[in-house]
Design a protein around this motif. Structure first.
Motif, PDB file in Angstrom:
ATOM      1  N   SER A 156      11.137  -2.506   2.591  1.00  0.00           N
ATOM      2  CA  SER A 156      11.133  -1.785   1.319  1.00  0.00           C
ATOM      3  C   SER A 156      11.114  -0.290   1.594  1.00  0.00           C
ATOM      4  N   LEU A 199      10.057  -8.587  -4.192  1.00  0.00           N
ATOM      5  CA  LEU A 199       9.861  -8.323  -2.760  1.00  0.00           C
ATOM      6  C   LEU A 199       9.330  -9.563  -2.050  1.00  0.00           C
ATOM      7  N   LYS A 208      14.738   2.658  -3.281  1.00  0.00           N
ATOM      8  CA  LYS A 208      13.947   2.554  -4.505  1.00  0.00           C
ATOM      9  C   LYS A 208      13.326   3.916  -4.821  1.00  0.00           C
ATOM     10  N   GLU A 221       4.143  -3.575  -5.247  1.00  0.00           N
ATOM     11  CA  GLU A 221       4.602  -4.061  -3.941  1.00  0.00           C
ATOM     12  C   GLU A 221       3.491  -3.953  -2.902  1.00  0.00           C
TER      13      GLU A 221
END
Length: 240
Positions: free
Chosen positions: A90, A231, A118, A223
């Motif tokens: 991520s 995720l 992101k 997350e």
């Protein structure tokens, strides 16, 4: 002669399946985060304070405080990802609206989206996320006003919880390493997430520069808490 106990094959298979599932549940999976922040200390200090052992995950959180503006920050995030020997699960760019032009702010979000980065953006300031731990705020404020509001909320909590008649007052420090623990003690993170979700629903266009107040920090927080279904599904598929 010792007795030989035979175990039914079906029972043995069922036992093996149960044992396999137990081991899978207990197996810790390492997850790698890259979080590149506009602020050099405020945001990195906050994110580095999150627990790294969450549920069945072990998180490695690499935070970089770049001190650069929005578009440049996204470019540096892309470069950091592409030049790293580590494959990240991520990747986030974290920045504020502040005084940046609408084109710069919106352009940075678009650039990130086009490069699978992101974005944890806040409009107008990262401190909005802190304040949402205490109250729902749907009117715009300056960074200075956020600071005052955060101090007031936390000091009210200190007075409520303190046995002293004159407890030491909290003074907000931008680069503090203690904000995560302070918010954990006096604020309510679940309340902040709910408030952030409500703010997003107030806006229905892609001109993010006018979404004020608004923040997406809660998506990154979810997350880091191991609560992101997307995720978690991605990690599960990676390890199958």
């Amino acid at each position: 002669m010792a007795n030989i106990i035979k175990i039914d094959n079906a029972i043995l298979k069922r036992h093996n399946r149960v044992e396999k599932k137990r081991k899978e549940r207990n197996r810790e999976v390492r997850v790698y985060f890259l979080i590149v922040c506009e602020g050099e200390k405020t945001e990195p200090n906050y994110f580095k304070s999150f627990k790294t052992n969450v549920k069945s995950f072990i998180f490695t959180i690499d935070t970089l405080g770049e001190g650069s503006n929005t578009k440049d920050l996204v470019k540096r995030t892309i470069k950091a990802r592409d030049n790293s020997s580590q494959i990240y699960d991520s990747i986030w760019a974290v920045f504020d609206r502040d005084s940046f032009s609408p084109n710069n702010f919106n352009g940075a979000i678009e650039l990130a989206n086009n490069n699978n980065i992101k974005v944890g953006w806040s409009n107008e300031a990262f401190e909005l996320w802190y304040l949402l731990h205490f109250q729902y705020r749907n009117t715009s404020m300056s960074r200075t006003d956020y600071k005052k509001a955060i101090e007031e909320e936390i000091n009210n909590k200190i007075v409520e919880q303190s046995k002293s008649k004159n407890p030491k007052k909290f003074v907000y420090k931008k680069n503090s390493e203690e904000m995560y623990s302070i918010l954990e003690k006096y604020g309510n993170q679940k309340f902040a997430i709910t408030n952030a979700e409500k703010l997003i629903k107030n806006h229905n266009c892609n001109n993010y520069s006018i979404h004020n107040p608004c923040t997406r920090i809660h998506l990154l927080v979810q997350e880091l808490n191991g609560d992101s279904e997307e995720l978690n599904r991605q990690i599960k598929e990676r390890n199958e």
